[in-house]
Structure formats: structure tokens, C-alpha cells
Enzyme design. Sequence first.
Site, PDB file in Angstrom:
ATOM      1  N   GLU A  23       3.353   1.183   5.571  1.00  0.00           N
ATOM      2  CA  GLU A  23       2.601   2.077   4.701  1.00  0.00           C
ATOM      3  C   GLU A  23       2.921   3.536   5.010  1.00  0.00           C
ATOM      4  OE1 GLU A  23      -1.407  -0.752   4.434  1.00  0.00           O
ATOM      5  OE2 GLU A  23      -1.381   1.011   5.732  1.00  0.00           O
ATOM      6  N   CYS A  24       3.222   4.304   3.999  1.00  0.00           N
ATOM      7  CA  CYS A  24       3.382   5.756   4.085  1.00  0.00           C
ATOM      8  C   CYS A  24       4.355   6.136   5.206  1.00  0.00           C
ATOM      9  CB  CYS A  24       2.025   6.420   4.263  1.00  0.00           C
ATOM     10  SG  CYS A  24       2.023   8.170   3.802  1.00  0.00           S
ATOM     11  N   GLY A  25       3.872   6.650   6.339  1.00  0.00           N
ATOM     12  CA  GLY A  25       4.764   7.002   7.436  1.00  0.00           C
ATOM     13  C   GLY A  25       5.572   5.820   7.923  1.00  0.00           C
TER      14      GLY A  25
ATOM     15  N   GLY B 223       5.363   0.913   0.955  1.00  0.00           N
ATOM     16  CA  GLY B 223       5.022   1.893  -0.066  1.00  0.00           C
ATOM     17  C   GLY B 223       4.179   3.006   0.521  1.00  0.00           C
TER      18      GLY B 223
END
Length: 438
Positions: free
Chosen positions: A324-326, A419
Site C-alpha cells: 500500500e502507498c509507500g 496501490g
Amino acid sequence: MKPQLLVGAASSGSGKTTFTLGLLRALKNRSLKAQPFKCGPDYIDTKYHLLAAGEESVNLDLFLSSESHIRNLYAKYGSDADVCITEGVMGLYDGYDGMKGSSAKLAELLGIPVVLILNAKSMAYSAAPVLFGYKHFNKNINIAGVVFNRVSSETHYAYLQQACKDTGVECLGYIPNKKELEVPSRHLGLSIDNSFCMDDFANRAAEIIEEFVDLDRLLKISNMPFCLPDKSEQDELDIRGDIKIAVAYDNAFNFIYRENLAQLKRLGKVVFFSPLDDAKLPSADLVYLPGGYPELYLDKLTENKTMLRSIKAFAENGGNLLAECGGMMYLSKVIVGMDGNPYSMVGVFDQEATMQDMKLTLGYRTFTYNGIENIRGHEFHYSRINDPQMDSISDVSIYNAKGLRTKTNLFRYKNTIAGYTHLYWGELDLMNLWNHKC
């Protein structure tokens, strides 16, 4: 019976966090176990709560989860506490759609009183109509009292007390206008300055609250019956699986909802590892790379070649991996840092994540994936993906809280799913993400 309250405000920047941290530390100093909660999806305030109270905080978010789930979380985590303190988000009535998802709606759902923090820096008796409005706007919200912030003098406070008297809102005290009671600006809106000592700040805020706020009265007026968790539901939640789950957790990756982690522990045995410091992945059936601050540790991440190869091999061999993200940025081929230089990363996805020309993207997200409807999460980032690998983009439409389609993508390579959305799976069987072919 136990004191329970929600710390609300007229707007962001009114001093909710300062008051909450001081209150939590003051209660801890009195040898009371205070269970902190946070309205909304914020990861950072919950970290502050832990530092101030010594108890891990819990996110209560009415977009990410159902009302029954919120009640269960509040009952489960608050049952052993002496006091339950919930920090609100933004202004009291600010939600993702009118009042929906707001601090006021959460207070109404849980049936707990609100202590309003009102910024009085440029206000005196004009606080009266503001207080009158908050007291009478919604009969289902109990404004138990008000604490004024940034009060300049005793004379200033006298005007504010008169406003309370004339509107029938109980005045619980004030916080003087002191520079040392300001939380420093966060890195990219998220992280505190490394030089800032939260422990000292919490102690100073606690001293101020003990001196200028009637804490005994606050605890008395918020004392009310507490609903214990349903034992049959809790027994069902305690069932454990037998899979091995590896969760990245260090200074670069640490945005993890408490209940998400609890759900992972119900699936099986959870072990933590550090992409910064460990040489390779531990043995696992599922790997979770949460969000965090990889952009602050690019040198160290790119130098840990054995970990990069270990994660790449896990993905290539079809291991179940969620990022997720990072964590998703870390799986990219390179991350371009704030210094403009590219840093080699895992390379599961042949794309570039960049911190250049930073622009904030945030908001709630919902989508359907792999037959699972109404998957929910939150997005908050300044980075972006340049030239995403098109054959890795899943055919998934991701929507915001208003039901409008966003530009957010979900990436898939073999059994790696990634994502920008921070998912909430407190009510979701996470393994269903991989149980069927897309």
C-alpha cells in the site's frame, strides 16, 4: 460506569490534538488507564496517542466500516480502560458528505458527550453565538462543556466565561496562548519533526491542563454507562488460522490500522521484519508492505540489496503480497527522491515513483475486486507514478466518497497486489483477494 468523551472543535487547527495529548498524559500521571480512539483514518494522531497515554489507539471510521463494527471496536478496546478518550477530526460536523462520517456522527452513534475545544485567539464575548449554535444545532449531540484555547489573559478568559454563562454551556477551563504548546508542522502533512520530543510536549501539555482545566469536573460530567463487548462475537473473533504472515514494520513502513493487524493475527502467525535492516524476508505465506516514509530512507533501502532480491523472488515465485502507498512505491523499479535522484528499488513493477513536483492526493476510496464488493480505504500521498506499467494495471474502477471515479490504479503482478489506497479490512476476509482468478 466510566468517563467517556469525544474531543471536538469548530474547525481544524483549534487545538484538539494538543488538548487530547495533554489530557491523556494527565490521566496517565494520575495512574488511570486511558484508552485513546481516533475518529477518521489518520495514522499519525494514533501514534501521538500511544506516546502520550502508553496505550495503543484505535481508529473509528464511519466510512471505512459499519456502525456495528464501530460499536464492537469501542466496546472491545475500551472495556478494560478507566477512561475512554476519542479525538475528533476537522470541525465537529465535518464529514465526507455533510455530517456523514463526522466526529458528531461518531459521538451520536456511541452516545458519548462532546468536550468542545474553541480557538479563542481572536475572539472574546463573540464566543457566545458560536457556543449557542453548537449547543442547539443538533439535539442528539451532547455538548458537555467547552475548553478555550489560546487565551491571552485572565481578562480575556472572563469574557469567555460570560459567554458560557449566557448560553448555558459549561466552561471547563482554558489553555493559555503559549508557543511551546504548538505541535510542530508535520513532514508532508504527516510526520513530526525528528528533533521534536513528544514525551516532553505531552508532559508540558498535561501540566497546563492540570493547572487551567477542571479535570475532576470533566471526568465527572462525562461519567456514564459503558456497554461491554458481546462475548459470543468476541469468541468468534478469537479463532486463529495457521498461515504465516510477514509484516514490514520499521521507520520507513509503519502505517498499520490496529484492527487490520488484529485481523492478520486471526489468520495466523504474524512476524515483523524490516526492509531497512533485515537481510531477507522471513518465511511467509503472505507478505504485507504498508505505507510509511520510504522517501526519507531511500539511501538505506536501495543499499539493502539482499532484501530487495528476497522480496522480488517472493513475488516472482507467486507469493501472496499486498503493498500500500509507500509499500507500492518500494515495489517500483525506482523512486525519485526529493533530491531529484533516482534510487533503485525492488522492481516488481517496471515503473517510476517520484517525489518531484509534489501534489497532495487524498480522500476515501471504494471499489470491487475479485468478486469482493465495497472494499474500502483511504488515500493520502504527495508522490505519483510516472508511466505506470500498463499490463500491470487491473481493470478496476476506484471511486471516491461521492461515488465519482478517481484516477487511482490497482496494480497486479502474479499474486502481488498494490496501490496507493490504504485498505481497511477489519470486516473483510483479506485472503479472498487471492482466492479467485481475476
